[in-house]
Design an enzyme around this catalytic site. Structure first.
Site, short mmCIF file in Angstrom:
data_model
loop_
_atom_site.label_atom_id
_atom_site.label_comp_id
_atom_site.label_asym_id
_atom_site.label_seq_id
_atom_site.Cartn_x
_atom_site.Cartn_y
_atom_site.Cartn_z
N GLU A 21 -15.71 -1.38 18.16
CA GLU A 21 -16.66 -2.47 18.33
C GLU A 21 -17.68 -2.51 17.19
O GLU A 21 -18.11 -3.58 16.77
CB GLU A 21 -17.41 -2.33 19.66
CG GLU A 21 -16.58 -2.61 20.90
CD GLU A 21 -15.83 -1.38 21.40
OE1 GLU A 21 -15.75 -0.36 20.68
OE2 GLU A 21 -15.28 -1.45 22.51
N LYS A 23 -17.32 -1.58 14.02
CA LYS A 23 -16.71 -2.18 12.82
C LYS A 23 -16.72 -3.71 12.94
O LYS A 23 -17.13 -4.41 12.03
CB LYS A 23 -15.27 -1.68 12.69
CG LYS A 23 -14.44 -2.38 11.62
CD LYS A 23 -12.97 -1.99 11.76
CE LYS A 23 -12.08 -2.78 10.83
NZ LYS A 23 -12.23 -2.38 9.42
N LYS A 115 -16.73 12.00 -1.37
CA LYS A 115 -16.27 12.72 -0.18
C LYS A 115 -17.36 13.59 0.43
O LYS A 115 -18.11 14.26 -0.28
CB LYS A 115 -15.15 13.66 -0.58
CG LYS A 115 -13.89 12.93 -0.79
CD LYS A 115 -12.77 13.63 -0.08
CE LYS A 115 -11.70 12.63 0.22
NZ LYS A 115 -10.75 13.12 1.20
N SER A 446 1.80 1.25 -7.19
CA SER A 446 1.70 0.11 -6.29
C SER A 446 1.35 -1.16 -7.07
O SER A 446 0.65 -1.12 -8.08
CB SER A 446 0.65 0.37 -5.21
OG SER A 446 -0.60 0.64 -5.78
N GLU A 497 5.98 -0.45 -4.51
CA GLU A 497 5.62 0.10 -3.19
C GLU A 497 5.32 -0.95 -2.11
O GLU A 497 4.48 -0.72 -1.23
CB GLU A 497 4.43 1.08 -3.31
CG GLU A 497 4.67 2.19 -4.32
CD GLU A 497 3.48 3.14 -4.51
OE1 GLU A 497 2.63 3.23 -3.60
OE2 GLU A 497 3.44 3.80 -5.56
N GLU A 618 -9.32 17.64 -3.78
CA GLU A 618 -10.06 17.53 -2.50
C GLU A 618 -9.86 18.72 -1.58
O GLU A 618 -10.72 19.04 -0.78
CB GLU A 618 -9.57 16.31 -1.72
CG GLU A 618 -9.96 15.02 -2.33
CD GLU A 618 -9.27 13.87 -1.62
OE1 GLU A 618 -8.88 14.00 -0.46
OE2 GLU A 618 -9.12 12.83 -2.28
N HIS A 654 0.33 12.07 -10.71
CA HIS A 654 -0.83 11.21 -10.88
C HIS A 654 -1.99 11.74 -10.04
O HIS A 654 -1.81 12.20 -8.92
CB HIS A 654 -0.51 9.78 -10.43
CG HIS A 654 -1.73 8.93 -10.25
ND1 HIS A 654 -2.47 8.51 -11.32
CD2 HIS A 654 -2.37 8.50 -9.14
CE1 HIS A 654 -3.52 7.82 -10.87
NE2 HIS A 654 -3.48 7.81 -9.55
N CYS A 656 -6.40 10.88 -9.26
CA CYS A 656 -7.54 10.03 -9.57
C CYS A 656 -8.83 10.77 -9.19
O CYS A 656 -8.78 11.95 -8.89
CB CYS A 656 -7.45 8.69 -8.87
SG CYS A 656 -6.35 8.61 -7.49
N HIS A 707 -10.53 -0.46 -10.32
CA HIS A 707 -11.50 -0.63 -9.24
C HIS A 707 -12.31 -1.91 -9.39
O HIS A 707 -13.06 -2.27 -8.51
CB HIS A 707 -12.44 0.58 -9.18
CG HIS A 707 -11.69 1.85 -8.94
ND1 HIS A 707 -11.37 2.72 -9.96
CD2 HIS A 707 -11.16 2.37 -7.82
CE1 HIS A 707 -10.68 3.73 -9.45
NE2 HIS A 707 -10.54 3.54 -8.17
N1 GLN Z 1 1.42 5.65 -6.35
C1 GLN Z 1 0.22 5.35 -5.65
C2 GLN Z 1 -0.20 3.92 -5.96
O1 GLN Z 1 0.08 3.48 -7.04
C3 GLN Z 1 -0.89 6.29 -6.05
C4 GLN Z 1 -2.16 6.01 -5.30
C5 GLN Z 1 -3.27 7.02 -5.51
O2 GLN Z 1 -3.37 7.65 -6.50
N2 GLN Z 1 -4.16 7.17 -4.57
O3 GLN Z 1 -0.82 3.28 -5.14
ZN ZN Z 2 -4.79 7.09 -8.15
#
Ligand code: GLN
Ligand code: ZN
Length: 771
Positions: A21, A23, A115, A446, A497, A618, A654, A656, A707
């Site tokens: 609720e 949200k 985080k 993606s 994806e 993380e 990969h 981030c 982003h």
């Molecule tokens: N392969 C994923 C994408 O391209 C990687 C996402 C990520 O690093 N969090 O969405």
């Molecule tokens: Zn990433």
């Protein structure tokens, strides 16, 4: 002091309400569908419902102030007046200013988000500078406490403590980046003292100050500041004019900070005794206990989903009774990190649901433990028996233990987790097979998750479209994505994806050993909630998971298409993990299941396979002493996933989220042929750092900040590539965006990728011409 009978209490409770609720109300307010008063009324009703629920459950002292419209660190910044200038003028009402800090406005960037320790909750990072002037605004904590009092409840306000507030903050943009927020402690303490005095005046007997930063390795200067802070807060007012103070920590052991708090004049401590924090018991015993203080004992894991071992918890509590003035029982931390109620999971086998414990069940567990301490074990004999039976059922279940998986894990040798050929040999074989140009271009995986894709998934779930119709929708999307990449001129393509709802959930749904919940929402940040899978049992793969779509994509183009998998560490990091075996063992199982997928992709002709590990950083334990063993098993799991491929199959990974400093050697230990990293915002800082550490393999520092909706121009992309070339030789440099493109629009992506390829070709042309 007479021993007070043990009571049950909590540090905090899920905020969203049974049907999210909160949200809906917050987002409704943002969209202009409801007024600020309506939002406040919904929030107050949710708090009231939670209070009644906790009272009915037998929680003797209820936390207040843990509720938040967005985030409790943001609330703390607000409470001490740390509102950046750019947000002050940005919006009309104070509520809008608050949300401007959280989400930004057209003119003003929001606070940064990061985080909350090693949980999957994200908080807003307060911005402080040498000019920050703190002012107390105690309205929220006082109002929420008063609500509970007026409802006739015994309540304990919970605030983020001053040391954590300062250490979680960062220097404001445009001010001295070397500025240490802790230097503001003297200015901050009077503000805290004033809030405490207001809470006392409102009738609070106890106030809890959460200082979880103390479970990280802190230098002597921080421990000294902690001692001083609590000494001064206790001395700020005569005892009758301030509440008793209780300092809480969680997520790991307090270690050397424990004697500091024990020696301080605060009247109570809340300690975590679960997981790695169980070491608090030894620390406490070693200092001879805290007999003059109240102890809130966190003996029920507040951040995982498993039913507690009540017998074991009672053993811990029995020991603690001799070590403190009084002992109350609680979960280890706020229940913010777990879903609300197992009873809502009607699709799960009842044999399995009794192994689980969400916020409502954990609340019941602490009340049972409190009753056992006051009334004796006999008073709760049925609950103890049920707890034992549930644990026995879990330990003996075929889901928990799959002999084939166990045998396979036990047979793993070091050579399974090592590619037989050294990197230079692999690189030569891959060059020969792939024939890529210098500065090869690729993307992270993606492509935009369009509204139509999400609708198609929802329609499939609701049975409105057939599985075939859904598959045709995905195939069409892949055709578009391949066409887009060929048009832009990329060298190594991805399928985009489109079939994946989420990079972890997609695989969790296809691997055995994982459970999915229907209502298991937990707050990720603000109004964003996620439903992490539950990694409940031994993990194996029953059928290929990605081969079909990858091969389909490959059939559409002559350029190589990357296979795309989520790595074992990230699978663990973004799931609830089992608590009945070391994380390392679970990681090895997931790695072997993914290894099968890698093998099948390779057999299907996939020449490039990317295994994403964005969460490697993380899961790093909060205490440095635990880092080496973590990086050992985490990197082994990655290498086990990827170690069996031929020399001419190229493994990518990969990551981030900027801060790689602490894991540079772990990144090297992954032995991936190519790593792509987020780098655009730091202007290639990470590429330079990695190169300086002697990293020997290929790197794709992201040049396109995904982003932001901004489309980077050829000029700035060229400049970033040239900057990367100052750190890395052209033979080891790849050109790619920072991360996946799923949050962007198709138009943005098309234009940005085209510019990225143009920039890469310009630079490689100049290199060829020797310019
Ligand atoms: N392969 C994923 C994408 O391209 C990687 C996402 C990520 O690093 N969090 O969405
Ligand atoms: Zn990433």
């Amino acid at each position: 002091m007479p021993i007070k009978p043990t009571q049950a209490t909590l540090h905090g409770y899920p905020r969203q309400g049974p049907n999210r609720e909160l949200k809906k109300a917050v987002e409704g307010y943002w969209a202009g569908h409801i007024t600020a008063d309506e939002l406040r009324a919904t929030a107050a009703a949710l708090r009231a419902a939670t209070r009644q629920e906790l009272r009915a459950a037998g929680i003797a002292e209820i936390p207040t102030g843990d509720f938040s419209l967005y985030d409790h660190v943001l609330d703390t910044a607000w409470m001490v007046g740390a509102v950046p200038k750019r947000h002050r003028g940005a919006a009309g009402t104070s509520l809008d200013t608050y949300f401007a800090m959280a989400r930004g406005t057209a003119e003003a960037e929001p606070l940064e988000m990061t985080k909350w320790f090693n949980t999957n909750y994200h908080y807003l990072v307060p911005e402080l500078s040498a000019d920050t002037v703190f002012t107390a605004d105690s309205r929220k904590p006082v109002e929420e406490f008063t609500e509970a009092r007026q409802a006739g409840l015994n309540a304990r306000p919970v605030l983020l403590g001053p040391i954590s507030f300062l250490l979680l903050a960062k220097p404001a943009p445009g001010t001295d980046p070397g500025f240490a927020p802790l230097t503001l402690l003297d200015r901050l303490l009077p503000v805290y003292a004033s809030v405490l005095a207001d809470l006392r005046a409102a009738g609070a007997e106890w106030v809890q100050l959460d200082d979880p930063v103390l479970v990280q390795d802190q230098p002597g200067s921080v421990l000294g500041a902690t001692a001083r802070a609590y000494r001064e807060l206790c001395a700020a007012a005569p005892r009758s004019d301030r509440p008793k103070l209780l300092v809480a920590s969680y997520f790991d052991t307090l270690g050397e900070a424990l004697p500091v708090l024990a020696d301080s004049p605060v009247e109570g401590l809340a300690l975590d005794f679960t997981g790695p924090a169980a070491a608090n018991l030894d620390w406490l015993a070693n200092i001879g206990g805290v007999r003059g203080k109240r102890l809130i004992a966190g003996v029920v894991d507040g951040r995982n989903v498993w039913a507690a071992d009540l017998g074991h918890a009672l053993g811990t509590l029995a020991t603690l009774l001799g070590l403190a003035g009084s002992v109350d029982v609680a979960p280890s931390c706020s229940l913010l990190h777990v879903p609300l109620d197992v009873a809502a999971e009607r699709d799960l086998d009842p044999q399995i649901t009794r192994w689980l414990s969400f916020a409502r069940q954990k609340t019941a567990e602490v009340t049972v433990l409190a009753r056992a301490l006051t009334g004796g074990r006999d008073a709760v004999a049925p609950q103890l028996a049920a707890s034992r039976a549930a644990r026995a059922s879990r330990a003996g279940s075929a889901l928990t233990r799959d002999p084939a998986v166990r045998a396979r894990c036990a047979a793993v040798t070091a050579s399974d987790a090592r590619r037989p050929q050294p990197y230079p040999e692999r690189a030569a074989a891959q060059r020969a097979r792939l024939g890529l140009p210098p500065l090869p271009t690729t993307s992270i995986g993606s492509f935009p998750q369009t509204g139509e894709l999400r609708q198609a998934r929802a329609a499939l779930r609701a049975g409105r479209i057939s599985a075939d119709a859904y598959r045709e929708r995905i195939a069409e999307e892949i055709r578009t994505v391949i066409g887009c990449q060929e048009e832009a001129g990329l060298d190594v393509l991805v399928h985009g994806e489109p079939e994946r709802n989420d990079m972890v959930q997609h695989f969790a749904e296809r691997l055995s050993g994982f459970l999915a919940t229907r209502h298991g929402w937990v707050q990720s940040y603000g109004t964003r909630y996620v439903r992490p899978p539950i990694l409940a049992g031994d993990v194996s793969r029953t059928a290929p998971m990605t081969v079909e779509w990858t091969s389909f994509a490959q059939s559409l183009t002559d350029r190589p298409v990357k296979g795309m998998l989520t790595g074992p560490v990230t699978m663990l990091a973004w799931s609830f993990v089992r608590d009945d075996q070391p994380l390392a063992d679970t990681a090895r199982q997931v790695a072997l299941a993914l290894r099968d997928e890698v093998t099948d992709l390779e057999a299907a002709g996939t020449a490039v396979i990317q295994v994403d590990e964005p969460a490697l950083r993380e899961l790093l334990p909060l205490r440095r002493a635990a880092h080496p063993s973590y990086t050992r098993w985490a990197t082994e799991a990655f290498r086990l996933t990827t170690g069996r491929v031929r020399a001419d199959t190229q493994i990518h990974t990969h990551m981030c989220y900027a801060e790689f400093g602490e894991i540079l050697s772990a990144i090297d230990d992954l032995d991936a042929d190519v790593i792509s990293l987020e780098a655009a915002r730091s202007r290639m800082g990470i590429a330079a750092e990695l190169a300086a550490s002697g990293y020997p393999r290929a790197v794709g520092p992201g040049v396109y900040d995904i982003h932001s909706p901004r489309i980077p121009g050829v000029g700035e992309l060229t400049a970033l590539i040239e900057q990367a070339l100052r750190a890395l030789p052209s033979s080891r440099l790849w050109i790619n965006p920072d991360c996946g493109l799923k949050t962007r629009t198709t138009d943005e992506v098309q234009a940005a990728l085209r510019n990225m390829v143009t920039a890469a070709r310009n630079v490689s042309g100049r290199l060829r011409d020797g310019a």
